[in-house]
Write a protein that holds these residues in place. Structure first.
Motif, PDB file in Angstrom:
ATOM      1  N   LYS A  68       0.806  -1.230   0.000  1.00 11.45           N
ATOM      2  CA  LYS A  68       0.000   0.000   0.000  1.00 11.45           C
ATOM      3  C   LYS A  68       0.838   1.279   0.000  1.00 11.45           C
ATOM      4  O   LYS A  68       0.356   2.343   0.386  1.00 11.45           O
ATOM      5  N   VAL A  71       1.977   5.048  -4.988  1.00 12.20           N
ATOM      6  CA  VAL A  71       1.132   6.222  -5.227  1.00 12.20           C
ATOM      7  C   VAL A  71       1.331   6.659  -6.674  1.00 12.20           C
ATOM      8  O   VAL A  71       2.464   6.851  -7.123  1.00 12.20           O
ATOM      9  N   GLU A  82      -4.097  12.598  -7.623  1.00 15.98           N
ATOM     10  CA  GLU A  82      -3.744  11.235  -7.223  1.00 15.98           C
ATOM     11  C   GLU A  82      -4.783  10.266  -7.769  1.00 15.98           C
ATOM     12  O   GLU A  82      -5.973  10.517  -7.691  1.00 15.98           O
ATOM     13  N   HIS A  83      -4.303   9.163  -8.350  1.00 13.96           N
ATOM     14  CA  HIS A  83      -5.194   8.162  -8.932  1.00 13.96           C
ATOM     15  C   HIS A  83      -5.328   6.975  -8.001  1.00 13.96           C
ATOM     16  O   HIS A  83      -4.344   6.514  -7.423  1.00 13.96           O
ATOM     17  N   GLU A  84      -6.542   6.482  -7.900  1.00 11.85           N
ATOM     18  CA  GLU A  84      -6.821   5.290  -7.110  1.00 11.85           C
ATOM     19  C   GLU A  84      -6.309   4.075  -7.879  1.00 11.85           C
ATOM     20  O   GLU A  84      -6.561   3.939  -9.077  1.00 11.85           O
ATOM     21  N   GLN A  86      -6.253   0.026  -8.545  1.00 14.28           N
ATOM     22  CA  GLN A  86      -7.073  -1.174  -8.383  1.00 14.28           C
ATOM     23  C   GLN A  86      -6.138  -2.339  -8.085  1.00 14.28           C
ATOM     24  O   GLN A  86      -5.081  -2.461  -8.707  1.00 14.28           O
ATOM     25  N   TRP A  91      -4.351   0.692 -12.873  1.00 14.94           N
ATOM     26  CA  TRP A  91      -5.266   1.819 -13.001  1.00 14.94           C
ATOM     27  C   TRP A  91      -5.746   1.902 -14.435  1.00 14.94           C
ATOM     28  O   TRP A  91      -5.154   1.325 -15.338  1.00 14.94           O
TER      29      TRP A  91
END
Length: 130
Positions: A68, A71, A82-84, A86, A91
């Motif tokens: 985790k 980033v 910032e992109h989430e 998966q 992404w």
């Protein structure tokens, strides 16, 4: 030196350029500050990874980062989005055709590092060079 990311879609890989990092090896720490990603791309001009609209792009490292800690940031001018991610390392590329600048950062026990890369979203992702 910090691990380099593999940014991939299908069999194609993005060219990445290192950004700021701090890394420890054999009880010695090295920190390097670089210019902001837009300036680095302007200087190094990495070839873009060509993808289809909405393509799922993956980020991986030979030495996996701390869980985790990955980033992904998109740069739009001097603004950062910032992109989430998966499943921790994927992404979805934008749907709109165009060039997009990203910075990926990750953390390891030895330190942290970033790399900048560019993707080009094209309706027809086949390149005349393939």
């Amino acid at each position: 030196m910090p691990p380099k990311p593999k940014i991939a879609w299908n069999e194609n890989r993005a060219v990445t350029v290192p950004t700021s990092f701090c890394w420890s090896y054999d009880n010695q720490a090295t920190c390097t500050d670089t210019a902001a990603p837009p300036e680095i791309v302007g200087e190094h001009k990495p070839a873009p990874l060509q993808v289809q609209p909405g393509a799922i792009v993956t980020i991986s490292y030979e030495q996996p980062p701390v869980e985790k800690s990955l980033v992904l940031t998109q740069w739009v001018g001097n603004n950062q989005i910032e992109h989430e991610l998966q499943q921790g390392n994927m992404w979805q590329a934008p749907e709109e055709p165009g060039w997009y600048l990203f910075d990926v950062r990750a953390q390891w026990e030895q330190g942290s590092a970033g790399h900048v890369f560019v993707i080009e979203v094209r309706n027809n992702s086949r390149s005349e060079y393939l």
